[in-house]
Design an enzyme around this catalytic site. Structure first.
Site, short mmCIF file in Angstrom:
data_model
loop_
_atom_site.label_atom_id
_atom_site.label_comp_id
_atom_site.label_asym_id
_atom_site.label_seq_id
_atom_site.Cartn_x
_atom_site.Cartn_y
_atom_site.Cartn_z
N HIS A 1 0.82 -1.21 0.00
CA HIS A 1 0.00 0.00 0.00
C HIS A 1 0.85 1.26 0.00
O HIS A 1 1.49 1.60 1.00
CB HIS A 1 -0.94 -0.01 1.22
CG HIS A 1 -1.83 1.18 1.29
ND1 HIS A 1 -2.16 1.80 2.46
CD2 HIS A 1 -2.45 1.89 0.31
CE1 HIS A 1 -2.95 2.82 2.21
NE2 HIS A 1 -3.14 2.90 0.91
N ASN B 1 -4.45 4.33 7.71
CA ASN B 1 -5.84 4.71 7.54
C ASN B 1 -6.67 4.46 8.80
O ASN B 1 -7.67 5.12 9.03
CB ASN B 1 -6.46 3.99 6.34
CG ASN B 1 -6.19 4.72 5.05
OD1 ASN B 1 -6.31 5.94 4.98
ND2 ASN B 1 -5.79 4.00 4.01
#
Length: 282
Positions: free
Chosen positions: A139, A189
């Site tokens: 990511h 996140n």
């Protein structure tokens, strides 16, 4: 291209940024997208960013030529073969699974299948894959050429050799890899949700976007939450908020905001559409 190092699927903002980053660090890359216009736009944006680096004397003219020549562009999935295949396409599990199924048929069990998902379960992607031990999360953060962190997301099926290779790849791309287990929102996140959600709560109460941003930046943040959401893309940011909210059992403190939902419905996604919380010149 001989000795291709990396295939990137999806020529949007993130995919193009990853391809550029890899090429800048000496890797040979193929960038794949089903849309010819999207692919052409990605090529133009990559060239423009590299030309800016030349103008700023951060890379030489010869380096520019070498980087440009290191990236292939294609809409033909039959050409999508590489030791590492990284998808950066739409955040829909069924679409990602279908792509990985096609790539697996072309590449077999020796390749690594990495997903750049920011909100979906890497475990679910692995379970649906023909070669689950070869699936891993990789990511990146936007803008990929500048942001150093890469989350390397492991599942219960991840091969230790695959984890090592992705950590090495991220390091070779000039990134700082951090290994984490698959969980809602991974690390960044998960931690960042309150930063966005609480700012949106204030906006729901009538506080202006610019005032919130200015206050946060005055407090030491490099970019306020609304400027950052416009940079990331409100569609991406909202999807992550919804995913984390659902996966954690819908806690009220993480309820996605109607303000951001409306921006997404209106197509005001931020910089990439020319308007979000702010308006941008084309």
């Amino acid at each position: 291209m001989k000795n291709r190092s990396l295939l990137v699927c999806g020529a949007g903002t993130m995919g193009a940024g990853i391809a550029q980053t890899a090429a800048q660090h000496g890797l040979s890359v193929m960038l794949f997208d089903l849309s010819e216009p999207v692919l052409k736009k990605a090529e133009e944006q990559i060239r423009q960013r590299l030309e800016n680096l030349v103008q700023k004397q951060k890379i030489s003219e010869s380096a520019f030529d070498s980087i440009v020549q290191s990236i292939e562009y294609t809409t033909d999935i039959s050409l999508c073969k590489a030791p590492v295949l990284l998808e950066a396409i739409v955040e829909k599990l069924s679409v990602k699974n279908k792509l990985f199924e096609e790539l697996a048929a072309l590449n077999g069990p020796a390749s690594i299948y990495a997903t750049n998902t920011s909100s979906l379960s890497v475990e679910e992607i692995a379970v649906a894959h023909p070669y689950p031990s070869q699936v891993i999360g990789m990511h990146f953060f936007n803008p990929a050429p500048l942001m150093k962190l890469v989350e390397v997301v492991t599942t219960s099926h991840s091969s230790p050799a695959v984890v090592r290779k992705i950590v090495e790849l991220a390091t070779n791309m000039g990134k700082t890899p951090v290994i984490c287990k698959d969980s809602p929102g991974f690390i960044v996140n998960r931690v960042a949700r309150p930063f966005y959600i609480e700012a949106l709560r204030l906006a729901e109460q009538g506080v202006s976007f610019s005032l919130i941003d200015d206050l946060m930046e005055a407090a030491g943040f490099k970019m306020g939450p609304f400027r950052l959401m416009d940079l990331i893309g409100n569609d991406v940011n909202y999807a992550v908020s919804c995913s984390v909210y659902e996966q954690l059992g819908k806690p009220e403190r993480l309820r996605p905001s109607s303000v951001q939902e409306q921006k997404v419905k209106e197509g005001n996604l931020g910089r990439k559409t020319g308007a979000g919380y702010y308006t941008y010149k084309s």
